[in-house]
Write a protein that holds these residues in place. Structure first.
Motif, PDB file in Angstrom:
ATOM      1  N   LEU A   1      37.282  32.518  52.078  1.00  0.00           N
ATOM      2  CA  LEU A   1      37.199  32.794  50.483  1.00  0.00           C
ATOM      3  C   LEU A   1      35.835  33.606  50.283  1.00  0.00           C
ATOM      4  N   SER A   2      35.588  34.646  50.761  1.00  0.00           N
ATOM      5  CA  SER A   2      34.545  35.676  50.785  1.00  0.00           C
ATOM      6  C   SER A   2      34.216  35.471  49.424  1.00  0.00           C
ATOM      7  N   MET A   3      32.606  35.329  49.189  1.00  0.00           N
ATOM      8  CA  MET A   3      32.121  35.352  47.842  1.00  0.00           C
ATOM      9  C   MET A   3      31.228  36.695  47.434  1.00  0.00           C
ATOM     10  N   ALA A   4      31.100  37.335  48.558  1.00  0.00           N
ATOM     11  CA  ALA A   4      30.271  38.494  48.634  1.00  0.00           C
ATOM     12  C   ALA A   4      31.032  39.732  49.224  1.00  0.00           C
ATOM     13  N   GLY A   5      30.365  41.107  48.632  1.00  0.00           N
ATOM     14  CA  GLY A   5      30.761  42.055  49.595  1.00  0.00           C
ATOM     15  C   GLY A   5      31.851  42.871  48.924  1.00  0.00           C
ATOM     16  N   GLU A   6      32.356  42.348  47.499  1.00  0.00           N
ATOM     17  CA  GLU A   6      33.650  43.117  47.044  1.00  0.00           C
ATOM     18  C   GLU A   6      32.994  43.407  45.723  1.00  0.00           C
ATOM     19  N   GLU A   7      33.322  44.957  45.447  1.00  0.00           N
ATOM     20  CA  GLU A   7      33.028  45.166  43.999  1.00  0.00           C
ATOM     21  C   GLU A   7      34.179  44.743  43.085  1.00  0.00           C
ATOM     22  N   PRO A   8      33.626  44.264  41.803  1.00  0.00           N
ATOM     23  CA  PRO A   8      34.737  44.153  40.554  1.00  0.00           C
ATOM     24  C   PRO A   8      35.867  45.173  40.807  1.00  0.00           C
ATOM     25  N   SER A   9      37.154  44.531  40.485  1.00  0.00           N
ATOM     26  CA  SER A   9      38.058  45.623  40.442  1.00  0.00           C
ATOM     27  C   SER A   9      38.068  46.545  39.318  1.00  0.00           C
ATOM     28  N   LYS A  10      38.472  47.725  39.760  1.00  0.00           N
ATOM     29  CA  LYS A  10      38.375  48.926  38.811  1.00  0.00           C
ATOM     30  C   LYS A  10      39.715  49.561  38.499  1.00  0.00           C
ATOM     31  N   LEU A  11      40.104  49.654  37.302  1.00  0.00           N
ATOM     32  CA  LEU A  11      41.601  50.198  36.871  1.00  0.00           C
ATOM     33  C   LEU A  11      41.433  52.007  37.412  1.00  0.00           C
ATOM     34  N   THR A  12      42.528  52.205  37.878  1.00  0.00           N
ATOM     35  CA  THR A  12      42.816  53.636  38.274  1.00  0.00           C
ATOM     36  C   THR A  12      43.188  54.244  37.196  1.00  0.00           C
ATOM     37  N   ASP A  13      42.797  55.728  37.197  1.00  0.00           N
ATOM     38  CA  ASP A  13      43.398  56.456  35.940  1.00  0.00           C
ATOM     39  C   ASP A  13      45.084  56.341  35.556  1.00  0.00           C
ATOM     40  N   GLU A  14      45.804  56.258  36.416  1.00  0.00           N
ATOM     41  CA  GLU A  14      46.927  55.916  36.142  1.00  0.00           C
ATOM     42  C   GLU A  14      47.261  54.728  35.387  1.00  0.00           C
ATOM     43  N   GLN A  15      46.506  53.572  35.828  1.00  0.00           N
ATOM     44  CA  GLN A  15      46.533  52.252  35.162  1.00  0.00           C
ATOM     45  C   GLN A  15      46.133  52.638  33.771  1.00  0.00           C
ATOM     46  N   MET A  16      44.800  53.237  33.631  1.00  0.00           N
ATOM     47  CA  MET A  16      44.546  53.342  32.144  1.00  0.00           C
ATOM     48  C   MET A  16      45.456  54.047  31.195  1.00  0.00           C
ATOM     49  N   GLN A  17      45.918  55.190  31.933  1.00  0.00           N
ATOM     50  CA  GLN A  17      46.948  55.902  31.085  1.00  0.00           C
ATOM     51  C   GLN A  17      48.104  55.224  30.593  1.00  0.00           C
ATOM     52  N   LYS A  18      48.659  54.528  31.665  1.00  0.00           N
ATOM     53  CA  LYS A  18      49.825  53.387  31.290  1.00  0.00           C
ATOM     54  C   LYS A  18      49.386  52.399  30.295  1.00  0.00           C
ATOM     55  N   MET A  19      48.264  52.050  30.317  1.00  0.00           N
ATOM     56  CA  MET A  19      47.745  50.932  29.145  1.00  0.00           C
ATOM     57  C   MET A  19      47.711  51.681  27.936  1.00  0.00           C
ATOM     58  N   ARG A  20      47.269  52.852  27.833  1.00  0.00           N
ATOM     59  CA  ARG A  20      47.156  53.481  26.651  1.00  0.00           C
ATOM     60  C   ARG A  20      48.398  53.996  25.936  1.00  0.00           C
ATOM     61  N   LEU A  21      49.455  54.177  26.806  1.00  0.00           N
ATOM     62  CA  LEU A  21      50.792  54.568  26.458  1.00  0.00           C
ATOM     63  C   LEU A  21      51.306  53.168  25.805  1.00  0.00           C
ATOM     64  N   ARG A  22      51.121  52.155  26.513  1.00  0.00           N
ATOM     65  CA  ARG A  22      51.545  50.640  26.030  1.00  0.00           C
ATOM     66  C   ARG A  22      51.021  50.453  24.586  1.00  0.00           C
ATOM     67  N   GLU A  23      49.752  50.719  24.564  1.00  0.00           N
ATOM     68  CA  GLU A  23      49.208  50.518  23.384  1.00  0.00           C
ATOM     69  C   GLU A  23      49.746  51.380  22.207  1.00  0.00           C
ATOM     70  N   GLU A  24      49.980  52.617  22.523  1.00  0.00           N
ATOM     71  CA  GLU A  24      50.619  53.572  21.414  1.00  0.00           C
ATOM     72  C   GLU A  24      52.184  52.913  21.304  1.00  0.00           C
ATOM     73  N   VAL A  25      52.914  52.680  21.990  1.00  0.00           N
ATOM     74  CA  VAL A  25      54.161  52.055  21.996  1.00  0.00           C
ATOM     75  C   VAL A  25      54.160  50.762  21.155  1.00  0.00           C
ATOM     76  N   GLU A  26      53.296  50.011  21.222  1.00  0.00           N
ATOM     77  CA  GLU A  26      52.988  48.948  20.439  1.00  0.00           C
ATOM     78  C   GLU A  26      52.565  48.990  18.851  1.00  0.00           C
ATOM     79  N   ASN A  27      51.972  50.179  18.872  1.00  0.00           N
ATOM     80  CA  ASN A  27      51.424  50.669  17.517  1.00  0.00           C
ATOM     81  C   ASN A  27      51.866  52.029  17.345  1.00  0.00           C
ATOM     82  N   PRO A  28      53.289  52.244  17.102  1.00  0.00           N
ATOM     83  CA  PRO A  28      53.813  53.656  16.847  1.00  0.00           C
ATOM     84  C   PRO A  28      53.201  54.228  15.642  1.00  0.00           C
TER      85      PRO A  28
END
Length: 284
Positions: free
Chosen positions: A27-54
């Motif tokens: 269980l390494s506690m060092a050496g890894e950067e916090p996870s970052k969302l890809t552009d594709e994930q961000m785009q899907k997230m925005r699309l989901r937000e738009e679908v939920e608030n049409p």
């Protein structure tokens, strides 16, 4: 009596120190950067937000139109007022021009406030969705014999083969240790109720417990922990002394947040009652 029994079971179930060290070394506690969302994930997230608030885009279109119309009307009325003060007759009396200016200003300010509120709600929702998406990508190591694996939290969502509710426990050493020890008498019941415990400290105490999944690369959890601690502190919680738990439903969304030790008997009893009543347990 329960605490004594829990302590006895904890002591008997602990691996030898060397085995614990080997388990924890994974269980390494060092050496890894916090996870970052890809552009594709961000785009899907925005699309989901738009679908939920049409209707948000339609609403914003009309609000921006009101601001533009009000601004044009305000400028025209203001210029006519200036001309009137210079003795140039514009065909409108000063009271009428003042009324028009007031109406235009009210329309501009009111529409701007509504736009600000709408955009703030959108940004707040996107932030929550981003935190949720990052949380889903955080990894744990399961401890069920023959099924030990390092997996993201999203693997516990329903219809992915490991349907589980996840109880994440955060707090000082004593608070997390208390949650771990009180869960031990319910180990089998928690497993049958599809509940897995993820402690974010006192990992050595949790090695070998089948109802516990150990967080991997703790520093990658830091952003989520900081957000939750800030929320809990803002609500008056003493995070170090009392600790708190966040329980994720099988759909990956936050079900409950509670101060102190999770009520394991209540969580288990709720599932047992639902099963006895032939009620759905896949969406809790």
């Amino acid at each position: 009596m329960v605490a004594r029994e829990a302590s006895a079971r904890l002591a008997s179930s602990r691996p030898a120190p060397a085995a614990r060290r080997r388990a924890l070394s994974r269980l390494s506690m060092a050496g890894e950067e916090p996870s970052k969302l890809t552009d594709e994930q961000m785009q899907k997230m925005r699309l989901r937000e738009e679908v939920e608030n049409p209707f948000r885009k339609v609403r914003l279109f009309f609000l921006y139109s009101f601001v533009a119309s009000g601004t044009v009307g305000f400028l025209i009325a203001a210029l006519r007022t200036i001309a009137l003060t210079q003795g140039i007759d514009q065909g409108q009396a000063f009271p009428e021009l003042a009324q028009n200016i007031g109406i235009d200003l009210a329309a501009i300010i009111g529409s701007a406030l509504l736009i600000k509120r709408d955009l703030a709600a959108q940004n707040s929702r996107l932030v929550r969705m981003e935190i949720g998406a990052k949380l889903a990508g955080l990894k744990v190591r399961t401890q069920v014999e023959s099924e030990e694996a390092t997996i993201p939290l999203s693997a516990f969502r329903r219809q992915r083969g490991r349907d589980k509710r996840v109880a994440i426990v955060v707090g000082g050493a004593d608070a997390v240790a208390a949650s771990l020890s009180t869960a031990i008498p319910y180990s089998d019941e928690l497993d049958r109720a599809d509940i897995v415990l993820v402690p974010l400290s006192q990992l050595e105490e949790a090695v070998g417990q089948k109802h516990v999944a150990l967080p991997v690369m703790l520093n990658s959890w830091q952003e989520w922990v900081d957000t939750e601690v800030a929320t809990a502190t803002g609500q008056g919680f003493d995070v170090l002394r009392d600790g708190f738990a966040v329980i994720l439903k099988k759909n990956g969304r936050v079900g409950t947040r509670s101060k102190g030790c999770p009520p394991w008997n209540v969580l288990v009893g709720d599932v047992q009652a639902r099963v006895a009543a032939n009620m759905d347990t896949t969406n809790i």
